[in-house]
Design a protein around this motif. Structure first.
Motif, PDB file in Angstrom:
ATOM      1  N   ASN A   1       0.892  -1.438  -0.097  1.00 18.92           N
ATOM      2  CA  ASN A   1       0.054  -0.080   0.183  1.00 18.92           C
ATOM      3  C   ASN A   1       1.143   0.956   0.200  1.00 18.92           C
ATOM      4  N   VAL A   2       0.577   2.190  -0.457  1.00 21.14           N
ATOM      5  CA  VAL A   2       1.172   3.813  -1.012  1.00 21.14           C
ATOM      6  C   VAL A   2       0.714   4.071  -0.575  1.00 21.14           C
ATOM      7  N   VAL A   3       1.070   5.553   0.196  1.00 23.22           N
ATOM      8  CA  VAL A   3       0.731   6.026   0.358  1.00 23.22           C
ATOM      9  C   VAL A   3       1.447   7.744   0.379  1.00 23.22           C
ATOM     10  N   ILE A   4       0.710   9.270   0.562  1.00 23.23           N
ATOM     11  CA  ILE A   4       2.050   9.617  -0.282  1.00 23.23           C
ATOM     12  C   ILE A   4       1.431  11.498   0.009  1.00 23.23           C
ATOM     13  N   VAL A   5       1.577  11.772   1.457  1.00 30.01           N
ATOM     14  CA  VAL A   5       1.520  13.008   2.043  1.00 30.01           C
ATOM     15  C   VAL A   5       2.643  14.065   1.236  1.00 30.01           C
ATOM     16  N   LEU A   6       1.514  15.065   1.135  1.00 29.78           N
ATOM     17  CA  LEU A   6       1.971  16.590   0.825  1.00 29.78           C
ATOM     18  C   LEU A   6       1.901  18.191   2.185  1.00 29.78           C
ATOM     19  N   LEU A   7       2.999  17.534   3.009  1.00 28.51           N
ATOM     20  CA  LEU A   7       2.831  18.508   3.883  1.00 28.51           C
ATOM     21  C   LEU A   7       3.463  19.909   3.031  1.00 28.51           C
ATOM     22  N   GLU A   8       1.936  20.872   3.528  1.00 28.28           N
ATOM     23  CA  GLU A   8       1.929  21.953   3.165  1.00 28.28           C
ATOM     24  C   GLU A   8       3.287  22.810   3.834  1.00 28.28           C
ATOM     25  N   SER A   9       3.933  23.734   2.712  1.00 33.64           N
ATOM     26  CA  SER A   9       4.981  24.582   3.496  1.00 33.64           C
ATOM     27  C   SER A   9       6.094  24.008   4.083  1.00 33.64           C
TER      28      SER A   9
ATOM     29  N   THR B   1      -7.083   2.222   7.265  1.00 34.46           N
ATOM     30  CA  THR B   1      -7.522   1.079   8.232  1.00 34.46           C
ATOM     31  C   THR B   1      -8.334   0.037   7.353  1.00 34.46           C
ATOM     32  N   SER B   2      -9.026   0.962   6.667  1.00 34.23           N
ATOM     33  CA  SER B   2     -10.410   0.614   6.101  1.00 34.23           C
ATOM     34  C   SER B   2     -10.962   0.068   4.665  1.00 34.23           C
ATOM     35  N   GLN B   3      -9.199   0.482   3.723  1.00 38.62           N
ATOM     36  CA  GLN B   3      -9.536   0.582   1.987  1.00 38.62           C
ATOM     37  C   GLN B   3      -9.364  -1.457   2.719  1.00 38.62           C
ATOM     38  N   LYS B   4      -9.344  -1.762   1.333  1.00 38.60           N
ATOM     39  CA  LYS B   4      -9.011  -3.176   0.555  1.00 38.60           C
ATOM     40  C   LYS B   4      -7.704  -3.024  -0.273  1.00 38.60           C
ATOM     41  N   SER B   5      -6.589  -3.948   0.415  1.00 40.87           N
ATOM     42  CA  SER B   5      -4.969  -4.034  -0.238  1.00 40.87           C
ATOM     43  C   SER B   5      -5.530  -4.111  -1.851  1.00 40.87           C
ATOM     44  N   PRO B   6      -4.529  -3.305  -2.493  1.00 35.30           N
ATOM     45  CA  PRO B   6      -3.457  -3.243  -2.676  1.00 35.30           C
ATOM     46  C   PRO B   6      -4.475  -1.354  -2.772  1.00 35.30           C
ATOM     47  N   PHE B   7      -3.839  -0.681  -1.554  1.00 37.84           N
ATOM     48  CA  PHE B   7      -4.097   1.342  -2.078  1.00 37.84           C
ATOM     49  C   PHE B   7      -3.367   1.872  -2.565  1.00 37.84           C
ATOM     50  N   LEU B   8      -4.025   3.212  -3.211  1.00 40.51           N
ATOM     51  CA  LEU B   8      -2.782   4.294  -2.919  1.00 40.51           C
ATOM     52  C   LEU B   8      -3.583   5.714  -2.645  1.00 40.51           C
ATOM     53  N   ILE B   9      -3.629   6.043  -0.765  1.00 32.62           N
ATOM     54  CA  ILE B   9      -3.510   7.357  -0.807  1.00 32.62           C
ATOM     55  C   ILE B   9      -2.419   8.798  -1.109  1.00 32.62           C
ATOM     56  N   GLY B  10      -3.107   9.608  -1.941  1.00 32.47           N
ATOM     57  CA  GLY B  10      -2.542  10.702  -1.405  1.00 32.47           C
ATOM     58  C   GLY B  10      -3.168  11.671  -0.588  1.00 32.47           C
ATOM     59  N   PHE B  11      -2.571  12.888  -0.089  1.00 32.21           N
ATOM     60  CA  PHE B  11      -2.829  12.977   0.826  1.00 32.21           C
ATOM     61  C   PHE B  11      -2.586  15.028   0.835  1.00 32.21           C
ATOM     62  N   SER B  12      -3.127  16.155   0.766  1.00 30.15           N
ATOM     63  CA  SER B  12      -2.407  17.133   0.674  1.00 30.15           C
ATOM     64  C   SER B  12      -2.400  18.207   2.188  1.00 30.15           C
TER      65      SER B  12
ATOM     66  N   LEU C   1      -6.944  12.760  -0.814  1.00 30.28           N
ATOM     67  CA  LEU C   1      -7.728  13.687   0.437  1.00 30.28           C
ATOM     68  C   LEU C   1      -6.899  14.748   0.648  1.00 30.28           C
ATOM     69  N   TYR C   2      -7.890  16.122   0.433  1.00 32.10           N
ATOM     70  CA  TYR C   2      -8.117  16.754   0.534  1.00 32.10           C
ATOM     71  C   TYR C   2      -8.515  17.766   1.107  1.00 32.10           C
ATOM     72  N   GLY C   3      -8.028  18.854   2.408  1.00 30.73           N
ATOM     73  CA  GLY C   3      -9.698  19.387   3.134  1.00 30.73           C
ATOM     74  C   GLY C   3     -10.231  20.816   2.820  1.00 30.73           C
ATOM     75  N   GLY C   4      -9.085  21.304   1.639  1.00 28.49           N
ATOM     76  CA  GLY C   4      -9.869  22.390   0.835  1.00 28.49           C
ATOM     77  C   GLY C   4     -10.670  22.084   0.140  1.00 28.49           C
ATOM     78  N   ASP C   5     -11.082  23.496  -0.988  1.00 30.14           N
ATOM     79  CA  ASP C   5     -11.858  23.318  -2.254  1.00 30.14           C
ATOM     80  C   ASP C   5     -10.729  22.719  -3.297  1.00 30.14           C
ATOM     81  N   ILE C   6     -10.902  21.512  -3.742  1.00 24.13           N
ATOM     82  CA  ILE C   6     -10.415  20.746  -4.504  1.00 24.13           C
ATOM     83  C   ILE C   6     -10.623  21.015  -5.557  1.00 24.13           C
ATOM     84  N   ASN C   7     -11.256  22.077  -5.983  1.00 21.46           N
ATOM     85  CA  ASN C   7     -11.693  22.880  -7.456  1.00 21.46           C
ATOM     86  C   ASN C   7     -10.106  23.989  -8.046  1.00 21.46           C
ATOM     87  N   PHE C   8      -9.698  24.354  -6.340  1.00 19.46           N
ATOM     88  CA  PHE C   8      -8.878  25.696  -6.529  1.00 19.46           C
ATOM     89  C   PHE C   8      -7.310  25.093  -7.603  1.00 19.46           C
TER      90      PHE C   8
END
Length: 461
Positions: free
Chosen positions: A247-255, A387-398, A333-340
């Motif tokens: 499983n792959v999780v990539i997190v982009l940490l703002e600034s 913890t809930s998704q079925k493997s294999p998965f990719l999650i991106g997060f900003s 996953l992104y907590g802001g406006d995805i249209n930005f």
């Protein structure tokens, strides 16, 4: 609005045989395209609105409106016919790049027959006349009144700000952009929802001819420096992974950058536990550009953002698209406006099946920061996804809380900027502590976690 919707129907009918879609998709195209159509319509109603206001005091005749509607009808007709005709060749919506071909019209028209051109010219003329007649008979301008009322002034005082808000696309951080109409993984449906007039006008800022050259060294020296930059042979096999399909999780940490290492002890601890790329530098200075560089490996340009060019981004490679082809589920996953900055169109166009963003949270959560949902809430969402998704998965997060105005819920340090990064560090540490207690940690961490830093804009965890 009606004209734009009819144009969409005609566009889809023309390509019904070439692209698979259900007739139920037509309704989805019309619904998702409404916001862009509305903004575009308001652009072209600015002049009539101003003249209507002026008519309260000045005697304004019908002929200025007839001229304006005639020009607008011709422009709309040309946009609709050109867009529908060129899509078969380009597979993206009308933009200003078509103007460059007018410099060499002989070559531009070499691939089509005279009959093809005459048919398009005829369609253009008939459609322009039809649109003009509709305006002529329906949009009758009221005659000048010698007296005006306070109610009329109040009405126009209300209409003006509403028009500006409608053109802008609301009062949020994101302004009207092409990406907001994207709703499907069938790119033809997304393209059908785009207003070609808006697409053409907005593309002018992306095709500026004044972009300077940045010539820091001779071409010969540049070739020497980059000759061995991209090796094509693998030296050693990968020995870090404990499974071939992690499983792959990539997190982009703002600034986030090494500058804030002193206030981020949990991230420093994670560096010691994993593989740390200490000499990783930012590709640009804005989140949208760094995001595209991370996922697509594409360099940023000094004066423009590639993410704002849907016709370009749809052709880029992507980690998500590659893993999707390998049977991975892909979520962003992104907590802001995805249209930005056209983020929606880029993410969906490059392989992300599911987008979770600000509107998927409660109204209370959506306003926990100026930019949207604060990081501790979205980190909890990330934990639930892992913890809930079925493997294999990719999650991106900003993440987004480490951004002006630095509004975070905790107060550990006096400096508001450092305090925001200390808060982000706590979110990272809590996530890792929780994940280590789950079965998913074994097939997500894969013996080591990779970290990389940049000096400004974003970081990869």
């Amino acid at each position: 609005m009606v004209i734009f919707m009819i144009a969409k129907l005609a566009f889809m009918l023309c390509y019904h045989d070439a692209h698979e879609f259900q007739w139920a998709d037509v309704l989805q195209v019309l619904l998702h395209g409404l916001s862009l159509d509305f903004s575009t319509a308001l652009y072209f109603l600015i002049l009539p609105l101003l003249l209507a206001i002026a008519s309260l005091w000045l005697p304004i005749r019908q002929w200025p409106f007839h001229i304006y509607y005639g020009l607008m009808s011709a422009a709309f007709s040309l946009a609709f016919v050109a867009d529908t005709s060129l899509y078969a060749f380009w597979n993206f919506k009308l933009d200003a790049s078509c103007l460059s071909y007018l410099e060499t019209p002989t070559e531009a028209f070499a691939s089509v027959t005279t009959g093809y051109l005459l048919l398009r010219i005829g369609l253009f003329l008939m459609l322009a006349i039809a649109i003009f007649l509709a305006y002529f008979f329906i949009c009758r301008f009221p005659r000048h009144q010698k007296k005006w009322s306070i109610q009329e002034l109040l009405f126009y005082a209300l209409i003006i700000p509403l028009t500006v808000i409608g053109i802008r696309g609301g009062i949020g951080k994101s302004t009207t952009n092409i990406g907001q109409v994207y709703f499907s993984h069938n790119q033809f449906l997304n393209h059908a929802a785009i207003n070609p007039v808006f697409s053409f006008l907005v593309s002018f800022e992306k095709t500026a001819s004044y972009i300077p050259d940045y010539h820091f060294m001779s071409d010969e020296e540049c070739e020497r420096e980059t000759a061995d930059l991209f090796p094509t042979q693998s030296i050693d096999p990968d020995t870090l992974l404990s499974t071939r399909r992690p499983n792959v999780v990539i997190v982009l940490l703002e600034s986030c950058g090494e500058l804030f290492a002193p206030v981020m002890p949990r991230l420093q601890q994670l560096k010691q536990e994993g593989v740390n790329f200490a000499n990783c530098y930012g590709n640009s200075w804005r989140t949208d550009r760094g995001t595209l560089c991370t996922w697509s490996g594409y360099p940023s340009f000094p004066t423009t953002s590639v993410m704002k060019m849907p016709s370009k981004t749809r052709q880029l490679p992507s980690i998500a698209a590659t893993l999707l082809d390998e049977g991975y589920s892909t979520t962003y996953l992104y907590g802001g406006d995805i249209n930005f900055t056209n983020m929606r169109s880029y993410l969906m166009g490059t392989g992300f099946e599911r987008l979770v963003w600000q509107n998927d949270y409660t109204l209370e959560e959506q306003t926990t920061t100026q930019w949207g949902v604060r990081d501790d809430i979205t980190f909890n969402t990330l934990y639930d996804m892992i913890t809930s998704q079925k493997s294999p998965f990719l999650i991106g997060f900003s993440t987004l809380s480490t951004h002006e105005p630095w509004d975070v819920p905790t107060k550990k340090l006096d400096d508001e900027i450092e305090n925001a990064f200390a808060y982000l560090d706590d979110c990272i540490g809590q996530l890792i502590d929780r994940l280590k207690k789950t079965p998913q940690w074994a097939c997500t961490s894969c013996s080591r976690t990779a970290t990389a830093y940049r000096w400004s804009g974003w970081a990869v965890l």
